[in-house]
Design a protein around this motif. Structure first.
Motif, short mmCIF file in Angstrom:
data_model
loop_
_atom_site.label_atom_id
_atom_site.label_comp_id
_atom_site.label_asym_id
_atom_site.label_seq_id
_atom_site.Cartn_x
_atom_site.Cartn_y
_atom_site.Cartn_z
N LEU A 185 11.33 5.74 -1.25
CA LEU A 185 11.42 6.51 -2.50
C LEU A 185 11.77 7.97 -2.21
O LEU A 185 12.63 8.55 -2.87
CB LEU A 185 10.10 6.42 -3.25
CG LEU A 185 10.08 7.01 -4.66
CD1 LEU A 185 10.97 6.19 -5.57
CD2 LEU A 185 8.69 7.06 -5.22
N ILE A 208 -1.64 -3.53 3.10
CA ILE A 208 -1.33 -2.89 1.81
C ILE A 208 -0.96 -1.42 2.00
O ILE A 208 0.08 -0.98 1.50
CB ILE A 208 -2.50 -3.08 0.81
CG1 ILE A 208 -2.57 -4.56 0.44
CG2 ILE A 208 -2.30 -2.23 -0.43
CD1 ILE A 208 -3.75 -4.90 -0.42
N GLY A 265 7.33 1.76 1.35
CA GLY A 265 8.00 1.90 0.06
C GLY A 265 8.14 3.36 -0.32
O GLY A 265 9.18 3.81 -0.79
N GLY A 266 7.06 4.12 -0.05
CA GLY A 266 7.08 5.55 -0.38
C GLY A 266 8.14 6.29 0.41
O GLY A 266 8.82 7.18 -0.14
N SER A 324 2.54 -1.27 3.52
CA SER A 324 3.65 -1.58 2.60
C SER A 324 3.86 -0.45 1.61
O SER A 324 5.00 -0.09 1.29
CB SER A 324 3.39 -2.91 1.88
OG SER A 324 2.52 -2.70 0.79
N LEU A 325 2.76 0.14 1.13
CA LEU A 325 2.91 1.26 0.20
C LEU A 325 3.58 2.44 0.88
O LEU A 325 4.44 3.11 0.29
CB LEU A 325 1.54 1.68 -0.35
CG LEU A 325 0.93 0.73 -1.38
CD1 LEU A 325 -0.45 1.22 -1.77
CD2 LEU A 325 1.82 0.63 -2.60
#
Lengths: 52, 726
Positions: A19, A8, A15-16, A11-12
């Motif tokens: 972004l 987790i 993704g960050g 993956s965060l």
């Protein structure tokens, strides 16, 4: 299930990163000329080194 | 624009110190923006940039193909006309754009802001949805709680950042004691976030974090579409305005100085060359010429100008150079006074309630009432279980999907505006399409709208071969529009050239010379000695013979005939209201088969005619181009102007026709009707989803999964339905 403790956050984090990269593209105005950018890739000027 | 946008290398913006250094080294660079209407490919981009960079005064040049512009950084001493010459030598058409006018759209800050919020909410939505899927597929106890906590940690900051536009609009509406679409949206987002956080605290089974985020994401997507459509129209409209660089030639101690129109003061002397537009109101001090006032009054016959004559800003000087003494400049000039009149008149567009607003007026109170009833009813049934009743109320608020309603209008207007833009129409106003769909009467202005505003010789065949030769020889020496029309018509007929001795132009009067020992003159009736005619005419006198009248007619604009016919087949009533003479209007009306027309109207009468049509229940589309049309354009239900129109007329109209052709008008009406139908269908689709989902939510069977499904499905259906318009 312990795997989740790694997956987790990873993956965060990934993704960050995406972004943040997007923020940079918006800030450096890379969406101002979509037509021009799609054409510029065809030109072989500045292929060897970036434009000064 | 910053140096980063001009340099091609993205690393420059990543390294601000280099950028700062570059700026410090060249402190006084000037930014010039040129419009390049013909560029279309990679070769053009490279060609333009290479040609400009070879010029010694150019520091940097960057083409923007999307806007068809080039931004040039130059040393201050470089003149813009030099750069235009460089480009035209390289084979590219270029026009100067007024930097002040386009600077407003150069930086689309609002667009970037919405895009950033959209990206953040999209990122958060995907991550939370991933965790939610785990919960929906059976994660339990501690795992579920952990996932809910992670979701909360992502969702709450995202809502606080991304949903701000909705909160702001809702607050504005509430402080004015109104309800708009943003009120239920904000309430749904806030309640979903708050309720889910509460549930997470108490290890509850259901959390709506994903719903709150997807609601934000889909609605922001709608907002962004809406913004893009308007930004494109706005920048194209501003480019039209920026093409007229507001400069004038001022005479200071008999030396010509080019200055900005804004800097002119009463009493200054201004030189206006033939073909130039009067920059200010003034009095002619010296020079003779003819002036074309068709943009101001609709009259096609040029007016004679001599010292002492009053001139209004916006008129065009035709033959000789004129020196004016400024009597009113800037804000006080007649052009500006007219623009102020238009601004003061309450326009139809402000009174119009858009379909989205109408829907919000029904929807917002309905949803609030429904959620409140659900809350009270369940409070009663469960005997005071506030948590359970509130959960139901939140589910109702979320599942009623303002999502589809938020996308219903922007998705359609984006598709329709894009379609019309490709046909050469610029939709400037947000509700213009909806108003256009209701139109049943179309009123045209004549000069410059239905006609090209260029005279064409009509009676060439009635003259003797000798007269034709003389007329051709005389007219070739002048740049006057009537002379040009004679020369081109006679050349087309294959008239041979003859020699004219002592050929000279008398500005304001005409041409004269000697042929075979006889004095010949071509020009104004009074100067030549002929009778003034009611239609546009030029007169030829050979020796002592009776003067001959060359008659002119204004050519119909391309597509005028077919546009009028198509409108009539659609069952619209077509009318012409013009400031030109009765004979000219009558012949045009007969040619187009238009039964109802008015001639010799002043601007006020035009507006009154539109108002009386409106009072009798008609929805009027006004198409006009001149200053005399602006009041009528504002008074009409919806208005259109060609790109050649005066700036004030373009500003007053909702739609601008970019091409020469008038034919797209009929199709625009058709597209607008289809667009309105699609918007209504979209509302129907959203209502249908609610009809199914709301009862489920009311009896307490709604789950976060059902809410996510309803939201996504309705949004996608609505967007697909809108795409059918393209």
């Amino acid at each position: 299930m312990e795997m989740l403790a790694y997956l987790i956050p990873i993956s965060l984090f990934l993704g960050g990163v995406g972004l943040l990269a997007f923020f940079w593209t918006v800030k450096s105005r890379q969406y101002e000329d979509p037509d021009g950018d799609s054409q510029r890739i065809l030109s072989d000027e500045w292929d060897d080194a970036p434009r000064p | 624009m910053s140096a980063a946008a001009i340099s091609a290398c993205p690393a420059c913006s990543a390294a601000p110190s280099a950028e700062a250094l570059a700026k410090a080294a060249l402190p006084q660079d000037v930014n010039v923006v040129l419009s390049l209407p013909t560029i279309h490919c990679a070769g053009c981009i490279a060609g333009v940039e290479r040609a400009l960079l070879r010029h010694s005064g150019v520091v940097g040049a960057r083409v923007n193909l999307t806007l068809k512009r080039v931004n040039i950084e130059t040393y201050p001493e470089v003149d813009t006309s030099e750069l235009i010459a460089v480009l035209s030598e390289a084979g590219y058409e270029a026009h100067e754009l007024d930097a002040g006018t386009i600077s407003a759209t150069a930086t689309d800050k609002a667009g970037r802001e919405i895009l950033t919020r959209l990206a953040v909410s999209g990122f958060a939505m995907m991550n939370v949805m991933m965790l939610s899927i785990a919960v929906w597929s059976g994660a339990e106890a501690a795992t579920r709680d952990l996932f809910h906590w992670i979701s909360a940690a992502i969702a709450l900051p995202t809502i606080a950042f991304s949903a701000q536009p909705f909160f702001r609009n809702a607050w504005i509406a509430l402080s004015a004691r109104r309800l708009n679409m943003d009120v239920p949206i904000s309430l749904a987002i806030l309640l979903a976030g708050g309720m889910s956080l509460f549930e997470t605290f108490h290890s509850g089974e259901q959390a709506y974090f994903d719903a709150a985020l997807s609601l934000t994401f889909f609605l922001l997507a709608g907002r962004y579409l809406d913004h893009r459509t308007r930004a494109v129209a706005r920048s194209a409209a501003e480019e039209l305005a920026a093409l007229e660089v507001p400069r004038a030639t001022k005479l200071v101690d008999d030396v010509e100085v080019v200055t900005a129109i804004a800097s002119l003061a009463v009493g200054d002397l201004v030189l206006v060359k033939p073909g130039g537009r009067m920059p200010v109101d003034g009095v002619v001090v010296s020079g003779h010429s003819e002036i074309d006032r068709s943009l101001l009054t609709g009259e096609t016959i040029p007016v004679f100008a001599k010292p002492g004559q009053d001139i209004s800003a916006g008129e065009v000087n035709l033959t000789g150079p004129l020196t004016l003494r400024v009597t009113a400049a800037g804000e006080d000039s007649s052009l500006h006074r007219m623009a102020d009149l238009v601004a003061m008149a309450e326009s139809a567009r402000n009174k119009y309630t858009s379909l989205a607003d109408k829907a919000a007026q029904i929807y917002a109170p309905g949803v609030h009432l429904l959620a409140l009833i659900a809350f009270i009813a369940w409070l009663f049934i469960t005997g005071g279980d506030v948590r359970f009743a509130l959960n139901i109320a939140v589910a109702v608020l979320i599942i009623t999907c303002p999502c589809a309603l938020g996308l219903a209008v922007p998705a359609v207007t984006t598709a329709a505006s894009g379609r019309l833009f490709r046909k050469g129409m610029l939709i400037k106003h947000g509700t213009a399409l909806e108003r256009l769909a209701e139109v049943d009467t179309v009123v045209f202005d004549k000069t410059g709208t239905l006609t090209e505003g260029k005279p064409v010789l009509i009676n060439a065949e009635s003259f003797s071969a000798e007269a034709q030769q003389i007329a051709k020889a005389l007219s070739k020496g002048s740049a006057h529009p009537l002379a040009k029309a004679i020369a081109s018509a006679l050349s087309d007929r294959g008239v041979c050239d003859i020699e004219v001795a002592n050929l000279r132009e008398v500005p304001g009067y005409g041409m004269e010379g000697m042929v075979n020992g006889q004095a010949v003159r071509l020009g104004r009736a009074a100067w030549v000695g002929g009778d003034a005619t009611s239609t546009t005419a030029s007169h030829l006198k050979t020796g002592d013979a009776e003067p001959l009248s060359f008659l002119f007619e204004d050519n119909l604009r391309l597509g005028a005939q077919s546009a009028v016919e198509a409108l009539r087949t659609q069952g619209k009533s077509v009318q012409i209201i013009s400031g030109d003479s009765e004979a000219a209007v009558a012949s045009l009306a007969a040619k187009l088969g238009v039964g109802t027309w008015m001639a010799e109207t002043v601007p006020q009468e035009k507006a009154e005619a539109i108002n009386s049509l409106t009072a009798s229940g008609a929805k009027v589309l006004m198409v006009g181009d001149g200053l005399n049309d602006t009041a009528a354009l504002t008074a009409a239900h919806v208005s259109m102007s060609p790109a050649t129109a005066l700036d004030a007329a373009r500003v007053a109209s909702d739609i601008v026709l970019l091409g020469e052709d008038l034919e797209p008008i009929a199709e625009a009406l058709h597209t607008a009707q289809k667009a309105t139908r699609r918007i209504k269908e979209n509302f129907g689709i959203a209502a249908l989803y609610n009809l199914i989902a709301v009862p489920i939510a009311l009896i307490g069977l709604a789950t976060p999964l059902a809410a996510a499904l309803a939201m996504s499905l309705s949004s996608i259906t609505v967007s697909l339905n809108a795409l059918r318009l393209r």
